[in-house]
Write a protein that holds these residues in place. Sequence first.
Motif, PDB file in Angstrom:
ATOM      1  N   ASN A  84       5.118 -22.198  -2.385  1.00 27.97           N
ATOM      2  CA  ASN A  84       6.457 -22.668  -2.032  1.00 27.97           C
ATOM      3  C   ASN A  84       7.440 -21.502  -2.037  1.00 27.97           C
ATOM      4  N   SER A  85       8.579 -21.723  -1.438  1.00 28.64           N
ATOM      5  CA  SER A  85       9.643 -20.705  -1.402  1.00 28.64           C
ATOM      6  C   SER A  85       9.086 -19.355  -0.960  1.00 28.64           C
ATOM      7  N   LEU A  86       8.333 -19.370   0.091  1.00 38.57           N
ATOM      8  CA  LEU A  86       7.670 -18.151   0.548  1.00 38.57           C
ATOM      9  C   LEU A  86       8.675 -17.099   1.004  1.00 38.57           C
ATOM     10  N   LYS A  87       8.303 -15.854   0.755  1.00 37.24           N
ATOM     11  CA  LYS A  87       9.135 -14.715   1.094  1.00 37.24           C
ATOM     12  C   LYS A  87       8.375 -13.811   2.053  1.00 37.24           C
ATOM     13  N   PRO A  88       9.074 -13.012   2.833  1.00 36.71           N
ATOM     14  CA  PRO A  88       8.376 -12.079   3.734  1.00 36.71           C
ATOM     15  C   PRO A  88       7.398 -11.171   2.993  1.00 36.71           C
ATOM     16  N   GLU A  89       7.713 -10.823   1.761  1.00 32.61           N
ATOM     17  CA  GLU A  89       6.813  -9.959   0.989  1.00 32.61           C
ATOM     18  C   GLU A  89       5.541 -10.661   0.536  1.00 32.61           C
ATOM     19  N   ASP A  90       5.438 -11.965   0.779  1.00 30.04           N
ATOM     20  CA  ASP A  90       4.190 -12.684   0.511  1.00 30.04           C
ATOM     21  C   ASP A  90       3.193 -12.532   1.659  1.00 30.04           C
ATOM     22  N   THR A  91       3.642 -11.932   2.742  1.00 32.73           N
ATOM     23  CA  THR A  91       2.756 -11.736   3.892  1.00 32.73           C
ATOM     24  C   THR A  91       1.562 -10.867   3.507  1.00 32.73           C
ATOM     25  N   ALA A  92       0.371 -11.395   3.757  1.00 33.26           N
ATOM     26  CA  ALA A  92      -0.855 -10.699   3.368  1.00 33.26           C
ATOM     27  C   ALA A  92      -2.051 -11.516   3.821  1.00 33.26           C
ATOM     28  N   VAL A  93      -3.216 -10.918   3.706  1.00 31.49           N
ATOM     29  CA  VAL A  93      -4.451 -11.675   3.800  1.00 31.49           C
ATOM     30  C   VAL A  93      -4.767 -12.169   2.397  1.00 31.49           C
ATOM     31  N   TYR A  94      -4.979 -13.466   2.284  1.00 32.09           N
ATOM     32  CA  TYR A  94      -5.256 -14.072   0.988  1.00 32.09           C
ATOM     33  C   TYR A  94      -6.759 -14.328   0.866  1.00 32.09           C
ATOM     34  N   TYR A  95      -7.299 -13.876  -0.244  1.00 28.43           N
ATOM     35  CA  TYR A  95      -8.726 -14.014  -0.514  1.00 28.43           C
ATOM     36  C   TYR A  95      -8.953 -14.915  -1.726  1.00 28.43           C
ATOM     37  N   CYS A  96      -9.986 -15.691  -1.627  1.00 28.87           N
ATOM     38  CA  CYS A  96     -10.437 -16.508  -2.743  1.00 28.87           C
ATOM     39  C   CYS A  96     -11.713 -15.887  -3.295  1.00 28.87           C
ATOM     40  N   ALA A  97     -11.878 -15.976  -4.598  1.00 29.83           N
ATOM     41  CA  ALA A  97     -13.079 -15.424  -5.216  1.00 29.83           C
ATOM     42  C   ALA A  97     -13.582 -16.342  -6.310  1.00 29.83           C
ATOM     43  N   ARG A  98     -14.907 -16.433  -6.395  1.00 30.54           N
ATOM     44  CA  ARG A  98     -15.513 -17.096  -7.536  1.00 30.54           C
ATOM     45  C   ARG A  98     -15.845 -16.032  -8.569  1.00 30.54           C
ATOM     46  N   HIS A  99     -15.387 -16.251  -9.752  1.00 31.19           N
ATOM     47  CA  HIS A  99     -15.625 -15.267 -10.806  1.00 31.19           C
ATOM     48  C   HIS A  99     -17.058 -15.357 -11.330  1.00 31.19           C
ATOM     49  N   ALA A 100     -17.392 -14.392 -12.176  1.00 29.27           N
ATOM     50  CA  ALA A 100     -18.763 -14.305 -12.677  1.00 29.27           C
ATOM     51  C   ALA A 100     -19.027 -15.248 -13.842  1.00 29.27           C
ATOM     52  N   GLY A 101     -17.984 -15.818 -14.416  1.00 28.75           N
ATOM     53  CA  GLY A 101     -18.151 -16.681 -15.566  1.00 28.75           C
ATOM     54  C   GLY A 101     -17.083 -17.758 -15.669  1.00 28.75           C
ATOM     55  N   LEU A 102     -16.967 -18.311 -16.857  1.00 31.05           N
ATOM     56  CA  LEU A 102     -16.082 -19.450 -17.094  1.00 31.05           C
ATOM     57  C   LEU A 102     -14.599 -19.097 -17.000  1.00 31.05           C
ATOM     58  N   THR A 103     -14.270 -17.872 -17.364  1.00 28.94           N
ATOM     59  CA  THR A 103     -12.862 -17.511 -17.500  1.00 28.94           C
ATOM     60  C   THR A 103     -12.423 -16.506 -16.439  1.00 28.94           C
ATOM     61  N   VAL A 104     -11.126 -16.429 -16.276  1.00 31.26           N
ATOM     62  CA  VAL A 104     -10.539 -15.508 -15.307  1.00 31.26           C
ATOM     63  C   VAL A 104     -10.739 -14.052 -15.747  1.00 31.26           C
ATOM     64  N   GLN A 105     -11.040 -13.855 -17.017  1.00 30.77           N
ATOM     65  CA  GLN A 105     -11.256 -12.495 -17.520  1.00 30.77           C
ATOM     66  C   GLN A 105     -12.573 -11.905 -17.001  1.00 30.77           C
ATOM     67  N   THR A 106     -13.478 -12.728 -16.514  1.00 27.36           N
ATOM     68  CA  THR A 106     -14.704 -12.195 -15.900  1.00 27.36           C
ATOM     69  C   THR A 106     -14.376 -11.648 -14.510  1.00 27.36           C
ATOM     70  N   GLN A 107     -15.251 -10.811 -14.008  1.00 30.28           N
ATOM     71  CA  GLN A 107     -14.995 -10.179 -12.720  1.00 30.28           C
ATOM     72  C   GLN A 107     -15.160 -11.159 -11.567  1.00 30.28           C
ATOM     73  N   PRO A 108     -14.291 -11.075 -10.561  1.00 33.64           N
ATOM     74  CA  PRO A 108     -14.560 -11.844  -9.340  1.00 33.64           C
ATOM     75  C   PRO A 108     -15.837 -11.333  -8.697  1.00 33.64           C
ATOM     76  N   LYS A 109     -16.701 -12.260  -8.321  1.00 32.51           N
ATOM     77  CA  LYS A 109     -18.030 -11.838  -7.876  1.00 32.51           C
ATOM     78  C   LYS A 109     -18.303 -12.164  -6.421  1.00 32.51           C
ATOM     79  N   TYR A 110     -17.922 -13.334  -5.979  1.00 34.54           N
ATOM     80  CA  TYR A 110     -18.157 -13.751  -4.599  1.00 34.54           C
ATOM     81  C   TYR A 110     -16.813 -13.949  -3.910  1.00 34.54           C
ATOM     82  N   TRP A 111     -16.688 -13.324  -2.739  1.00 32.17           N
ATOM     83  CA  TRP A 111     -15.412 -13.310  -2.031  1.00 32.17           C
ATOM     84  C   TRP A 111     -15.517 -14.049  -0.696  1.00 32.17           C
ATOM     85  N   GLY A 112     -14.409 -14.662  -0.329  1.00 27.30           N
ATOM     86  CA  GLY A 112     -14.307 -15.219   1.004  1.00 27.30           C
ATOM     87  C   GLY A 112     -13.876 -14.164   2.002  1.00 27.30           C
TER      88      GLY A 112
END
Length: 121
Positions: A84-112
Amino acid sequence: QVQVVESGGGLVQAGGSLRLSCEASGRTFSTYAMGWFRQAIGKEREFVAGISWSGGSIYYADSVKGRFTISRDNAKNTVYLQMNSLKPEDTAVYYCARHAGLTVQTQPKYWGQGTQVTVSS
């Protein structure tokens, strides 16, 4: 092999909203953290938001706090990013990733492949 597919990008005016979706294959989706990242032209890829396996822990980059919301539906193997409330500086390619484990502290492993978000001023 895990497949990650993003959708929902597009062109929007400043102040507008978009919702990105990300579906990841595999029966064990609910046991992995998921994250959203973005990369603008000429810049490095950066973290945007992350959510733990259960949704109990959520993190945001300071630049999007209060404007973006990450959520997940484990029954649909899908994670969302409401922007919401998007700004021009939000312009980018957005990627989703599945991490290697249960928490966000694990490394992203699989990328879209990424989805383009363009915010016009």
